[in-house]
Design a protein around this motif. Structure first.
Motif, PDB file in Angstrom:
ATOM      1  N   VAL A 221      39.242  38.054  40.265  1.00 50.03           N
ATOM      2  CA  VAL A 221      39.749  38.849  39.428  1.00 50.03           C
ATOM      3  C   VAL A 221      40.710  37.890  38.501  1.00 50.03           C
ATOM      4  CG1 VAL A 221      41.470  40.769  39.402  1.00 50.03           C
ATOM      5  CG2 VAL A 221      40.164  40.802  41.088  1.00 50.03           C
ATOM      6  N   TYR A 222      40.482  38.029  37.173  1.00 55.29           N
ATOM      7  CA  TYR A 222      41.101  37.178  36.229  1.00 55.29           C
ATOM      8  C   TYR A 222      41.855  38.312  35.303  1.00 55.29           C
ATOM      9  CZ  TYR A 222      40.528  32.984  33.014  1.00 55.29           C
ATOM     10  OH  TYR A 222      40.926  31.959  32.203  1.00 55.29           O
ATOM     11  N   VAL A 227      52.337  36.490  30.250  1.00 54.68           N
ATOM     12  CA  VAL A 227      53.928  36.990  30.423  1.00 54.68           C
ATOM     13  C   VAL A 227      53.852  38.562  30.988  1.00 54.68           C
ATOM     14  CG1 VAL A 227      55.914  37.161  29.189  1.00 54.68           C
ATOM     15  CG2 VAL A 227      54.507  35.486  28.496  1.00 54.68           C
ATOM     16  N   PRO A 228      54.230  38.795  32.163  1.00 49.96           N
ATOM     17  CA  PRO A 228      54.563  37.879  33.353  1.00 49.96           C
ATOM     18  C   PRO A 228      53.740  37.033  33.723  1.00 49.96           C
ATOM     19  CG  PRO A 228      54.225  40.048  33.998  1.00 49.96           C
ATOM     20  CD  PRO A 228      54.051  40.103  32.574  1.00 49.96           C
ATOM     21  N   LEU A 229      54.137  35.856  34.124  1.00 50.78           N
ATOM     22  CA  LEU A 229      53.126  34.833  34.958  1.00 50.78           C
ATOM     23  C   LEU A 229      52.168  35.356  35.977  1.00 50.78           C
ATOM     24  CD1 LEU A 229      55.742  32.048  35.169  1.00 50.78           C
ATOM     25  CD2 LEU A 229      53.861  31.949  33.669  1.00 50.78           C
ATOM     26  N   GLU A 230      52.710  36.340  36.805  1.00 46.40           N
ATOM     27  CA  GLU A 230      51.854  37.163  37.772  1.00 46.40           C
ATOM     28  C   GLU A 230      51.806  38.521  37.432  1.00 46.40           C
ATOM     29  OE1 GLU A 230      50.618  35.588  41.553  1.00 46.40           O
ATOM     30  OE2 GLU A 230      51.746  37.544  42.183  1.00 46.40           O
ATOM     31  N   THR A 231      50.767  38.943  36.942  1.00 48.67           N
ATOM     32  CA  THR A 231      50.870  40.697  36.725  1.00 48.67           C
ATOM     33  C   THR A 231      50.876  41.359  37.671  1.00 48.67           C
ATOM     34  OG1 THR A 231      48.473  40.549  36.160  1.00 48.67           O
ATOM     35  CG2 THR A 231      49.752  40.225  34.280  1.00 48.67           C
ATOM     36  N   GLU A 232      51.037  42.697  37.875  1.00 45.53           N
ATOM     37  CA  GLU A 232      50.854  43.617  38.931  1.00 45.53           C
ATOM     38  C   GLU A 232      49.481  43.614  39.338  1.00 45.53           C
ATOM     39  OE1 GLU A 232      52.917  45.465  40.420  1.00 45.53           O
ATOM     40  OE2 GLU A 232      54.734  44.613  39.555  1.00 45.53           O
ATOM     41  N   PHE A 233      48.595  43.690  38.295  1.00 45.51           N
ATOM     42  CA  PHE A 233      47.214  43.754  38.658  1.00 45.51           C
ATOM     43  C   PHE A 233      46.906  42.531  39.503  1.00 45.51           C
ATOM     44  CE2 PHE A 233      42.834  42.596  36.719  1.00 45.51           C
ATOM     45  CZ  PHE A 233      42.347  43.561  37.380  1.00 45.51           C
ATOM     46  N   LEU A 234      47.149  41.499  38.984  1.00 50.32           N
ATOM     47  CA  LEU A 234      46.886  40.243  39.887  1.00 50.32           C
ATOM     48  C   LEU A 234      47.469  40.099  41.137  1.00 50.32           C
ATOM     49  CD1 LEU A 234      46.812  36.919  37.546  1.00 50.32           C
ATOM     50  CD2 LEU A 234      44.992  38.200  38.357  1.00 50.32           C
ATOM     51  N   ILE A 244      42.221  34.945  42.799  1.00 49.28           N
ATOM     52  CA  ILE A 244      42.979  35.298  41.516  1.00 49.28           C
ATOM     53  C   ILE A 244      42.813  34.325  40.405  1.00 49.28           C
ATOM     54  CG2 ILE A 244      43.878  37.443  42.462  1.00 49.28           C
ATOM     55  CD1 ILE A 244      46.471  35.740  41.923  1.00 49.28           C
ATOM     56  N   VAL A 245      42.812  34.495  39.175  1.00 49.22           N
ATOM     57  CA  VAL A 245      42.897  33.574  38.053  1.00 49.22           C
ATOM     58  C   VAL A 245      43.678  34.132  36.976  1.00 49.22           C
ATOM     59  CG1 VAL A 245      41.663  31.964  36.393  1.00 49.22           C
ATOM     60  CG2 VAL A 245      40.339  32.941  38.788  1.00 49.22           C
ATOM     61  N   ASP A 246      44.945  33.156  36.686  1.00 55.66           N
ATOM     62  CA  ASP A 246      45.929  33.860  35.698  1.00 55.66           C
ATOM     63  C   ASP A 246      45.501  33.428  34.390  1.00 55.66           C
ATOM     64  OD1 ASP A 246      46.796  31.183  35.328  1.00 55.66           O
ATOM     65  OD2 ASP A 246      48.487  31.383  36.789  1.00 55.66           O
ATOM     66  N   GLY A 247      46.548  33.995  33.267  1.00 56.29           N
ATOM     67  CA  GLY A 247      46.254  33.673  32.143  1.00 56.29           C
ATOM     68  C   GLY A 247      46.963  32.334  31.490  1.00 56.29           C
TER      69      GLY A 247
END
Ligand code: ATR
Length: 288
Positions: A221-222, A227-234, A244-247
């Protein structure tokens, strides 16, 4: 209009946007200039839409070797350059410009940034990823789709406005299909990768409320929101045990090719750089 001009600086680049105060590109390029010991500068240029063509076409005579282009100028930049790289042509937008002799060239590094961060985070992802679901059909979705197609991944696009998703499928060809929200659970069940390219989950926007129950445990899941650094989705995906992979990493990696072209050295995305930008995001947004 710009905020950096030291007399001893030889190579100068900038980010052109409106507004541009929020851009983290000066922080990223400034870090690389300093750590690599390069006598260069990277400034902010706040240029309104009406002034953009003139400013942009005369970049070199203002002392710049190139620039990043951000909202709202990426499509105008695409039209105004002399030549475009493959990614810019596929995406229809330019976010990085440089000179090749007298030619003013535009590229798009978002697709590169997306895939380079995925490669760096999960080096073997491509071996097991055949099918992806891409949420959203804007400019960011175009970059993600272009990048995934280059790696042989088939894509289903889901978007609130389905006509936009259909436009993308028509543009990119057979390996991109359109899915409705109704068919999404079944699609998720077959997906190896899910990417959020919508603005949902971004600070100030509603959360991305997607039920991940149908997703295979092995799916990645990417979320390109940083912003935020870790979304609710992640966070939800992580809780379910997904990789998971963040933005933020995409933002850092997309800056690499521009820096290399303007300043002549290929910079690295280090943990130190990441933590510098994380601190800036925390300081300016007050979020975790
Ligand atoms: P970008 O260039 O960053 O991709 P964009 O072109 O404005 O920005 O695209 C934003 C994406 O987020 C679109 O897919 C948009 O859906 P629509 O095409 O239906 O507008 C999606 N998006 C934004 N707000 C949304 C919301 N409240 N609910 C669902 N999708 C949303």
């Amino acid at each position: 209009m710009t905020d950096t001009s030291a007399a001893d600086v030889k190579l100068r680049a900038c980010v052109i946007g409106h507004p541009v105060a929020h851009s983290r590109s000066p922080l990223i390029h400034g870090y690389w200039l300093k750590t690599l010991g390069i006598a260069g500068a990277y400034a902010r240029a706040d240029v309104a839409e009406g002034d953009f063509p003139n400013f942009f076409r005369h970049l070199r005579s203002q002392g710049y070797v190139g620039a990043n282009v951000t909202v709202p100028h990426k499509e105008a930049a695409f039209r105004l350059v002399d030549a475009r790289d493959d990614a810019a042509r596929a995406i229809g937008a330019v976010n990085t410009v440089w000179y090749e002799g007298d030619r003013f060239v535009g590229g798009n590094t978002d697709a590169y940034g997306f895939i380079a961060h995925l490669d760096a985070t999960l080096p073997r992802w491509n071996e097991t990823t055949r099918r992806a679901v891409v949420l959203g059909a804007g400019g960011a979705a175009r970059a993600v789709i272009h990048a995934l197609l280059e790696r042989g991944v088939e894509i289903a696009v889901v978007n609130r406005t389905q006509a936009r998703a259909q436009g993308l499928a028509a543009h990119f060809g057979q390996r991109v299909s359109v899915e409705s929200f109704l068919g999404l659970p079944q699609r998720l069940g077959r997906a190896d990768l899910v990417v959020n390219t919508t603005s949902l989950g971004m600070m100030g926007a509603p959360p991305l409320d997607l039920d991940l129950v149908a997703l295979k445990p092995t799916a990645i899941v990417y979320d390109i929101v940083y912003v935020p650094l870790e979304t609710e989705f992640l966070r939800a995906a992580k809780q379910r045990g997904h990789r998971i992979v963040d933005g933020l990493g995409m933002l850092l990696h997309q800056a690499v090719p521009g820096f290399a072209r303007w300043f002549g050295a290929t910079p690295r995305v280090t943990a130190e750089l990441r933590s510098l930008v994380e601190s800036d995001i925390r300081a300016t947004t007050g979020n975790a």
